[in-house]
Design an enzyme around this catalytic site. Structure first.
Site, short mmCIF file in Angstrom:
data_model
loop_
_atom_site.label_atom_id
_atom_site.label_comp_id
_atom_site.label_asym_id
_atom_site.label_seq_id
_atom_site.Cartn_x
_atom_site.Cartn_y
_atom_site.Cartn_z
N HIS A 184 -29.39 -13.00 -31.44
CA HIS A 184 -30.19 -12.29 -32.14
C HIS A 184 -31.60 -12.94 -32.67
O HIS A 184 -31.87 -13.57 -33.55
CB HIS A 184 -29.32 -12.18 -33.53
CG HIS A 184 -30.00 -11.18 -34.42
ND1 HIS A 184 -28.98 -10.26 -35.18
CD2 HIS A 184 -31.20 -10.56 -34.76
CE1 HIS A 184 -29.88 -9.42 -36.11
NE2 HIS A 184 -31.24 -9.62 -35.81
N LEU A 199 -38.71 -10.84 -30.38
CA LEU A 199 -39.59 -11.44 -29.63
C LEU A 199 -41.13 -10.71 -29.80
O LEU A 199 -42.10 -10.90 -29.28
CB LEU A 199 -39.27 -11.83 -28.18
CG LEU A 199 -38.18 -12.71 -28.16
CD1 LEU A 199 -37.73 -13.01 -26.38
CD2 LEU A 199 -38.19 -14.10 -28.91
N ASN A 250 -35.88 -3.54 -31.29
CA ASN A 250 -36.79 -2.57 -32.06
C ASN A 250 -38.22 -3.14 -31.96
O ASN A 250 -38.86 -3.73 -32.79
CB ASN A 250 -36.34 -3.02 -33.58
CG ASN A 250 -36.54 -4.46 -34.19
OD1 ASN A 250 -36.58 -5.50 -33.37
ND2 ASN A 250 -36.83 -4.44 -35.37
N ASP A 264 -30.63 -2.79 -34.62
CA ASP A 264 -31.07 -3.78 -35.37
C ASP A 264 -32.39 -3.62 -36.32
O ASP A 264 -33.30 -3.19 -35.78
CB ASP A 264 -30.94 -5.27 -35.07
CG ASP A 264 -31.01 -6.25 -36.06
OD1 ASP A 264 -30.22 -6.43 -37.17
OD2 ASP A 264 -32.18 -6.89 -36.39
N HIS A 269 -25.85 -3.67 -37.55
CA HIS A 269 -26.87 -4.24 -38.69
C HIS A 269 -26.32 -3.36 -39.91
O HIS A 269 -26.48 -2.39 -40.04
CB HIS A 269 -28.29 -3.91 -38.54
CG HIS A 269 -29.17 -4.05 -39.96
ND1 HIS A 269 -30.26 -5.12 -39.93
CD2 HIS A 269 -29.18 -3.56 -41.20
CE1 HIS A 269 -30.76 -5.02 -40.93
NE2 HIS A 269 -30.13 -4.13 -41.84
N ASN A 272 -33.84 -9.43 -44.52
CA ASN A 272 -32.77 -8.49 -44.55
C ASN A 272 -31.58 -8.91 -43.49
O ASN A 272 -31.80 -8.85 -42.33
CB ASN A 272 -33.44 -7.13 -44.18
CG ASN A 272 -32.43 -5.98 -44.31
OD1 ASN A 272 -31.41 -6.09 -44.75
ND2 ASN A 272 -32.78 -4.65 -44.04
N ASP A 331 -31.68 -14.70 -36.04
CA ASP A 331 -32.39 -13.31 -36.59
C ASP A 331 -34.03 -14.01 -36.67
O ASP A 331 -34.59 -13.30 -37.54
CB ASP A 331 -31.82 -12.94 -37.81
CG ASP A 331 -32.49 -11.61 -38.12
OD1 ASP A 331 -33.28 -10.95 -37.28
OD2 ASP A 331 -32.11 -11.21 -39.29
N HIS A 345 -43.65 -12.62 -38.30
CA HIS A 345 -44.53 -11.74 -38.74
C HIS A 345 -45.85 -12.15 -38.77
O HIS A 345 -46.11 -13.51 -39.13
CB HIS A 345 -44.09 -11.35 -39.99
CG HIS A 345 -42.79 -10.44 -40.05
ND1 HIS A 345 -42.96 -9.16 -39.47
CD2 HIS A 345 -41.53 -10.58 -40.64
CE1 HIS A 345 -41.66 -8.55 -39.73
NE2 HIS A 345 -40.76 -9.42 -40.14
N PHE A 396 -39.96 -7.82 -43.84
CA PHE A 396 -38.74 -8.58 -43.99
C PHE A 396 -38.73 -9.72 -43.02
O PHE A 396 -38.92 -9.22 -41.67
CB PHE A 396 -37.54 -7.91 -43.74
CG PHE A 396 -37.03 -6.80 -45.09
CD1 PHE A 396 -36.38 -7.41 -46.09
CD2 PHE A 396 -37.68 -5.55 -45.01
CE1 PHE A 396 -36.33 -6.41 -47.40
CE2 PHE A 396 -37.52 -4.71 -45.92
CZ PHE A 396 -36.97 -5.28 -47.11
ZN ZN Z 1 -30.74 -6.77 -38.96
#
Ligand code: ZN
Length: 445
Positions: free
Chosen positions: A56, A59, A90, A150, A177, A277, A304, A308, A322
């Site tokens: 998880h 990138l 995502n 996710d 998720h 999250n 995860d 950012h 998040f």
């Molecule tokens: Zn997630």
């Protein structure tokens, strides 16, 4: 022929042995006399683990290359001891077609620092309405086996049921998720409880996760298919998974290093670095997660890793993005909170950070025993080395690192991917230049 000798490593923390690697394969284990042309890595006193596998990561390429690229994320992965990472869908555009998945695969191979495995979206555009091209992604060169929306929950039970049915014939898995959008909406940013009340932040109750996981394990039982629970964060979810496994339901689960170590009261300073999250939870949940990982209810650790850019993260708490970085610190956090207190040994770490995630993700060549004939994906760990985390020194393009300034004991010193040294702290404090442009082709080892 490319030869590497690793000298005197303690295999899974047990007895010391040399490893001979030739053209990416372990060809001898024991007492090895180094061939004249071999590169030699001195691993005296270090623990050798099979290369770490992360189910998880985010990138951010394509679309948000200002936050991370496949190259910078791969460098962070290598520095963290990872020889394979699953890149979540995502991105922009979303990885919801065979072409998009193959592009992520190819960008990862061009970097050559770690295996970048694309995760396919469950629904088109992550919109939750219509199934994405699951079969085409599975049959593509990227051989996608893990599917996830996710960032969003597959909240429609009918879509979830159909996705489970669809991936079953080719051994795929849906990574969920779990966040019921009616119980915890997009604005929910803090564990619902005393802290959210004091801070006046919208609450994210544990039941929003637990109710979806309870539904999904029943859907997995009904369809005979396989569900994986991403980033488990509550004691209640651990209970549901423990029950489901006892029934023989095909469910697996992961927990993040931050949920194993950090608690919701860190939010009292309103620092958005702790906004994630699912949210950080109270001590009772953290203890249940540690116990669940120790007893095998939770199968794997996954980071995860969520880079950012500053302008997305450095906001008032409610407006900040998040997520937090995780690739470079994961092993050290697991060492600190699980190995040092005696909850896991190094052989267990090899299971939860390598062999189990490789199996869940369908990577037959990763997470293998350090034995003759195995592909040479190897992580060398100094269990006693203390590291003080410096966010500025990260290989990631982003700096949202919750561990900045923390001192952790246990650290990755070197990483070997496909028989090549992709990271060696002692050599040049970074990733080897010649590998940055190396191209690799053909099937992954
Ligand atoms: Zn997630």
């Amino acid at each position: 022929m490319n030869r590497l000798v690793i000298r005197g490593a303690r295999l899974l923390g047990a007895h010391a042995a040399d490893l001979l690697v030739e053209d990416g394969i372990i060809t001898d284990v024991g007492s090895v006399s180094a061939p004249a042309d071999a590169e030699v890595l001195d691993a005296d006193g270090l623990v050798a683990l099979p290369g770490l596998v992360d189910l998880h990561v985010h990138l951010r390429e394509p679309g948000r290359e200002d936050a991370e690229t496949i190259a910078t994320g791969s460098a962070a992965a290598a520095a963290g001891g990872f020889t394979a990472v699953f890149a979540m869908a995502n991105t922009s555009p979303v990885t919801d077609t065979a072409e998009a998945a193959e592009r992520v695969l190819d960008l990862g191979r061009a970097c050559g620092l770690t295996e970048v495995v694309p995760v396919g979206a469950v629904t088109k555009g992550l919109e939750g309405a219509e199934l994405a091209e699951l079969g085409l992604m599975a049959r593509s060169r990227a051989r996608v086996r893990v599917f996830s929306d996710d960032g969003h929950c597959v909240h429609d039970a009918r879509i979830m049921r159909r996705a489970l049915e669809y991936v079953k014939p080719f051994g795929g898995v849906i990574s969920q998720h779990a966040q019921d959008p009616r119980l915890a909406g997009r604005e929910a940013c803090c564990h619902e409880g005393e802290v959210s009340g004091r801070l006046g932040l919208p609450g994210w109750p544990g039941i929003a996760e637990e109710s979806i996981v309870a539904r999904d394990v029943m859907l997995a039982r009904h369809t005979g298919s396989r569900v994986h629970v991403a980033h488990v964060s509550t004691a209640g979810t651990v209970e549901v998974i423990r029950w489901a496994k006892a029934q023989g339901i095909d469910v697996t689960a992961e927990v993040t290093p931050h949920h194993l170590a950090l608690t919701t009261d860190l939010l009292l300073g309103y620092d958005p670095v702790y906004k994630v999250n699912p949210p950080l939870r109270p001590t009772e949940d953290v203890e249940a997660l540690r116990a669940g990982l120790a007893d095998g209810t939770i199968d794997a650790v996954a980071t995860d890793h969520a880079p950012h850019a500053r302008h997305d993260k450095e906001h008032a708490f409610v407006d900040a993005a998040f997520g937090m970085l995780g690739l470079e610190t994961a092993l050290s956090v697991v060492s600190e909170v699980m190995v040092r207190p005696g909850l896991l040994g190094w052989a267990d770490v090899a299971r939860v950070m390598s062999s189990a995630p490789a199996r869940i993700g369908g990577l037959a060549h990763q997470g293998r025993e350090l034995a003759i004939g195995s592909p040479a994906h190897i992580t060398l760990v100094d269990p006693d080395r203390e590291v003080t985390v410096d966010a500025a020194a990260s290989r990631s393009r982003s700096r949202n690192n919750p561990w900045h300034g923390h001192t952790l004991r246990g650290a990755v010193l070197a990483t070997v991917h496909r028989g090549r040294v992709t990271h060696d702290v002692r050599n040049d404090a970074g990733t080897r230049r010649e590998l940055t442009n190396a191209t690799t082709s053909g099937a992954d080892l």
